[in-house]
Design a protein around this motif. Sequence first.
Motif, short mmCIF file in Angstrom:
data_model
loop_
_atom_site.label_atom_id
_atom_site.label_comp_id
_atom_site.label_asym_id
_atom_site.label_seq_id
_atom_site.Cartn_x
_atom_site.Cartn_y
_atom_site.Cartn_z
N LEU A 296 4.52 -9.16 -6.79
CA LEU A 296 4.38 -8.12 -5.77
C LEU A 296 4.06 -6.75 -6.35
CD1 LEU A 296 4.53 -7.59 -2.73
CD2 LEU A 296 6.99 -7.14 -3.01
N PRO A 297 4.74 -6.27 -7.42
CA PRO A 297 4.38 -4.94 -7.94
C PRO A 297 2.92 -4.82 -8.34
CG PRO A 297 6.47 -5.67 -8.86
CD PRO A 297 5.89 -6.85 -8.15
N VAL A 298 2.41 -5.83 -9.03
CA VAL A 298 1.01 -5.79 -9.47
C VAL A 298 0.08 -5.82 -8.26
CG1 VAL A 298 -0.76 -6.96 -10.82
CG2 VAL A 298 1.60 -6.88 -11.65
N PHE A 299 0.45 -6.62 -7.24
CA PHE A 299 -0.41 -6.75 -6.06
C PHE A 299 -0.54 -5.42 -5.32
CE2 PHE A 299 -0.62 -7.38 -1.44
CZ PHE A 299 -1.85 -8.00 -1.34
N VAL A 300 0.59 -4.71 -5.10
CA VAL A 300 0.52 -3.46 -4.34
C VAL A 300 -0.14 -2.35 -5.16
CG1 VAL A 300 2.48 -4.07 -2.89
CG2 VAL A 300 2.87 -2.77 -5.00
N ILE A 301 -0.01 -2.39 -6.47
CA ILE A 301 -0.71 -1.41 -7.31
C ILE A 301 -2.21 -1.64 -7.23
CG2 ILE A 301 -1.13 -0.70 -9.68
CD1 ILE A 301 1.84 -1.20 -10.23
N ARG A 302 -2.61 -2.90 -7.33
CA ARG A 302 -4.04 -3.22 -7.30
C ARG A 302 -4.66 -3.00 -5.92
NH1 ARG A 302 -6.51 -7.75 -5.67
NH2 ARG A 302 -4.53 -8.90 -5.61
N THR A 303 -3.94 -3.38 -4.87
CA THR A 303 -4.50 -3.33 -3.52
C THR A 303 -4.36 -1.97 -2.85
OG1 THR A 303 -3.96 -5.68 -3.26
CG2 THR A 303 -4.51 -4.47 -1.26
N PHE A 304 -3.17 -1.37 -2.99
CA PHE A 304 -2.88 -0.12 -2.28
C PHE A 304 -2.78 1.10 -3.19
CE2 PHE A 304 -0.35 -3.37 0.30
CZ PHE A 304 -1.42 -3.64 1.15
N GLN A 305 -2.89 0.89 -4.50
CA GLN A 305 -2.73 1.97 -5.48
C GLN A 305 -1.40 2.70 -5.31
OE1 GLN A 305 -6.01 1.76 -3.78
NE2 GLN A 305 -6.31 0.35 -5.52
N TRP A 306 -0.32 1.93 -5.07
CA TRP A 306 0.99 2.52 -4.88
C TRP A 306 1.65 2.82 -6.22
CZ3 TRP A 306 3.50 -0.85 -0.45
CH2 TRP A 306 2.90 -0.48 0.77
N SER A 307 2.56 3.80 -6.18
CA SER A 307 3.35 4.15 -7.36
C SER A 307 4.66 3.36 -7.35
CB SER A 307 3.64 5.65 -7.36
OG SER A 307 4.45 5.99 -6.24
N SER A 308 5.56 3.72 -8.27
CA SER A 308 6.85 3.03 -8.35
C SER A 308 7.66 3.21 -7.07
CB SER A 308 7.65 3.56 -9.55
OG SER A 308 7.83 4.96 -9.44
N PHE A 309 7.47 4.34 -6.35
CA PHE A 309 8.19 4.54 -5.10
C PHE A 309 7.80 3.49 -4.06
CE2 PHE A 309 8.37 6.33 -0.82
CZ PHE A 309 9.72 6.64 -0.73
#
Length: 493
Positions: A296-309
């Motif tokens: 999940l962390p990698v997916f949201v970083i790749r898809t949504f460009q989300w930070s640790s928050f």
Amino acid sequence: MTTTPAIPQQNVNGTHSQKVNAGFRSSKGFIIAVVSIAVFADVFIYGMVIPLIPSILRERLAIPAKDLQKWISILLAIFGGAALLGSPILGFIADKGPSRKTPFVVSLLALAVATALFWAAKSPVELVVARCLQSLSGGAVWIVGNALILDTVGKDQAGTAMGYVSMALTVGSLAGPALGGVLLHWAGYDSVFLVAMSLICIDIILRALMIEPPKNKASQGAVSIPDESEPLLRNGNGQPRYDEPAECPTQSLNQGRERRFTVPPILRLIMSRQLLVVLFASVIDSVLYNMFEAVLPVFVIRTFQWSSFGIGMCFFALGLPSLLSPVFGYVVDSYNPRVVSTFGFTLLTPTLIAMRILDNDPSMRAQIMLFVFLTIAGFAFSAQLVALMVEVSEPVERLERERPGIFGDKGALAQAYALENMAWATGQLIGPILAAELVQLAGWSVMVTVLGAVSAATAVLLAGTSRWASRVVWKRTGETGSEQSVNHGHGEI
């Protein structure tokens, strides 16, 4: 005239106060609270320390950047390996030892040593030892704590009690990393471990104050539980037909006592078809849950460009429904754990498959839908966990009813929870690897589809091996009212 000496009021009050204190220290509420706090402290400290491992390796141990991933993987694997190897030993000690409280308290001392090693580590060997101790401590808390609760509350209230333990587990796992990161950023490295040690001191006091109930109380005084592994073949009257000749009670008791010396209790449990189904479901539950941590962390970083928050909010949505774990436990007590566990896997199936629509969609709609899916998945995971925690005890009770004395005078409840802990540890090893490989080889959509199919197959397995399914398939006219009365109050799937 002779006067009766006055009884010193101070002694009377003192004796009364001691009885009240002893009653409170052995009460159901206090023991449930102690076990729940113990589980919370264990996962909370685990969560606080884990985010520090990369910085410990880089800054304190001067591990080269190229070896960082290798050492992180080694430390993660050691935790699962220690749980697999240590759980049977911990379960045997908890069942056969003179007291469950002793390993319960000793496990906390092991956690204190592990935390101190993390705090002052100057070599990778110290981290390896710390991870082993941390794993054994967590295993002891889970195994002994669950057995203590069953000893205390009995089978009829096990679901509600386990609900509080499950809630403590999830709240600790969510709060630990968050507080650890805040303390590290604002107060420095040492503050994290000072908070951890303070929590351990409080936990030691609570565990020392607890007065444990008699072992195996649940199986001694519990209401008879419908047998999930009842023979499928029936005679003309609709009653179960066994191929073995009937035995008189004395013969059965003698055979049970004779065989218990030749076959270790944990092997007898492994040979229980009913428990094997529950353990398999626990492995799948762990696989499905731990895949979120890996992917999940990698997916949201790749898809949504989300930070640790944003990543933290994802896990918050996943864990928030665990606050309702006591409600799920009440449902388990009112109906049947197999009902709730099957419902959980059934609900999780479409939720996982529906996550296909999120792939390569960075829109706000997809982001909102992700939180919706994670919240629904959180409900499913919480329901599954509570139900499986309770259902682990049923094969032990069934075997004790069929062959009294088969596990000896002290029972095998802790060893059953040791097997469950091993099943969860197996899922911890398999889940991240499976999810990462599926994402890398086939993509997000294929991964969630495969995991949804696995969840569906598990729901079918749980429903198909339930006593309800056996009765529907093999039901004959003329079933006695006594059987129906046994089923009343223990809802079927």
